[in-house]
Design an enzyme around this catalytic site. Structure first.
Site, PDB file in Angstrom:
ATOM      1  N   ALA B  18      58.836  56.011 -47.709  1.00 17.50           N
ATOM      2  CA  ALA B  18      60.049  56.475 -47.024  1.00 17.50           C
ATOM      3  C   ALA B  18      60.804  57.398 -47.977  1.00 17.50           C
ATOM      4  CB  ALA B  18      60.922  55.304 -46.568  1.00 17.50           C
ATOM      5  N   HIS B  23      63.512  60.468 -54.508  1.00 13.55           N
ATOM      6  CA  HIS B  23      62.144  60.307 -55.006  1.00 13.55           C
ATOM      7  C   HIS B  23      61.591  61.643 -55.520  1.00 13.55           C
ATOM      8  CE1 HIS B  23      62.360  56.960 -51.921  1.00 13.55           C
ATOM      9  NE2 HIS B  23      61.989  56.299 -53.008  1.00 13.55           N
TER      10      HIS B  23
END
Lengths: 267, 267
Positions: B18, B23
């Site tokens: 996700a 990230h």
């Protein structure tokens, strides 16, 4: 270290050195099962509860290496303490749930012993990556604890327990036997005698009769101080009260002079 | 998998998928530090205390892989639950001593959470064998626990904590933000506002004044239920009582609607 060229099977025989015929029998059995036999020699400090015991543990390294060479062992793995325990002497800060048998028998007399044993064996397995590993049945509880550790981490290897090798007069071979005086050596025979008595009379006497006879034999031997004599379920090490249990084992630990010895016999 | 040809440095960015810009920032920083960047995607069941939270955790796999591909990530590692936990759903039977901070803050609200986190990260490290690994500072306590785990096993790798990435309005990026309704989304801004207030007034107000202001801001926001707001020592996570502590951090956790969010800010 790409040990596993092609499909060679790698066996590990973990030892603390001071090798005797018991260890050699492990090497020989390993050679029948694997193409490459590794013997590790490491006197693991974290499994000793008594610093004096650690200090006086015999370390005849040249003799060990010659024995392994003569036996055709392929690799001797002798890590240093710092290699196995980079933070030594700080205690290891991880823990394995070995089940309730961790705290029985040797676990009761040697606090933390099986954490030390299973942690070092895990580290040796990680380093050597064997397909199969061989241990002596003399350390009966140790084999059980190592099998539990292997289950905890689901390690892809097989643990083999190999028969106890005895001197001609019945004394179980042990690196610690070297510490026995001539008198101790003679007195120590009572351990095997009490186990043999138990095995021979297992079908004739009740458990409590077996225990009281065996304990009396040991307690009546001068210079021998009994820690425990038990008849237990092989898989739980809990004492059995009747003989319906399928697989049982008699286990004994005693101090003979200044030397603590253990022995056992399947019933 | 001989990743480390020659002297290439391998970086690992462990994620639960996700993926968002937070990230991606880890991937970018990793690419500056290492020749080979591995991103792992594994929704780790053992770190969830609430089965519903695990069930509804978003898993947009195709989107994630496209994002990583576009970002030039070299390897995506997506193990199955059975590969990481061969005995699943049996609980892991080994334990890491992470120190007292394990049981504070998130550890108090999510029992066993950091055993689950550090065990899976240990397994990912064992599998990938990176030289360096990158984590988001958003999970401040997690980074501390992972550093403690690395110390426990003396792993030969470096842990890097990377800055929190925020939406333009200040909300910390999180895979869980997707669950926020439009109203929740607006209310959730109070977390960053309370942290920013604390940072901006750190030199002017006392610790107790800072805490009561920040908590009041959050408690006065409809639909937001505070779990904790604390000003703590960075290395112990214990609350500080005066400002002599060298490195302190404000940490917050709250339920916004049905979604539990965390955030923090170095002071």
């Amino acid at each position: 270290m790409p040990l596993k060229k092609g499909k060679s099977k790698v066996a590990l025989v973990p030892t603390m050195g001071a090798l005797h015929k018991g260890h050699l029998s492990l090497i020989k059995i390993a050679q029948q099962e694997a193409e490459i036999v590794v013997c590790s020699i490491f006197v693991n400090p974290t499994q000793f509860t008594d610093p004096k015991d650690l200090e006086k543990y015999p370390r005849p390294l040249e003799h060990d290496i010659k024995m392994l060479n003569d036996a055709g062992c392929n690799i001797v793995f002798m890590p240093t303490v710092k290699e196995m325990y980079p933070l030594f002497p700080k205690p290891e800060k991880w823990h394995i749930d070995l089940g309730p048998a961790e705290f029985l028998l040797e676990g009761e007399f040697r606090k933390g012993h099986y954490q030390g044993v299973t942690q070092i064996v895990k580290k040796l397995f990680d380093a050597v990556n064997p397909d199969i590993a061989f241990f002596g049945q003399k350390d009966f509880q140790q084999v059980l604890m190592i099998k539990n550790m292997v289950n905890v981490f689901d390690l892809p290897l097989e643990i083999i327990s190999c028969p106890i090798i005895r001197e001609e007069d019945g004394l179980a071979m042990s690196s610690r036997n070297i510490h026995l005086s001539a008198t101790d050596r003679k007195n120590a025979l009572v351990l095997n005698k009490a186990l043999t008595y138990t095995k021979d009379h297992f079908n004739k006497l009740s458990i409590s009769e077996l225990l009281s006879h065996a304990k009396a034999m040991i307690n009546n031997t001068p210079g021998v101080e009994l820690d425990y004599f038990t008849i237990a379920d092989e898989s739980t090490l809990l004492p059995i009260t009747n003989k319906d249990v399928k697989n049982s084992v008699a286990l004994v630990a005693a101090k003979v002079g200044d030397t603590r010895l253990i022995d056992n016999m399947l019933l």
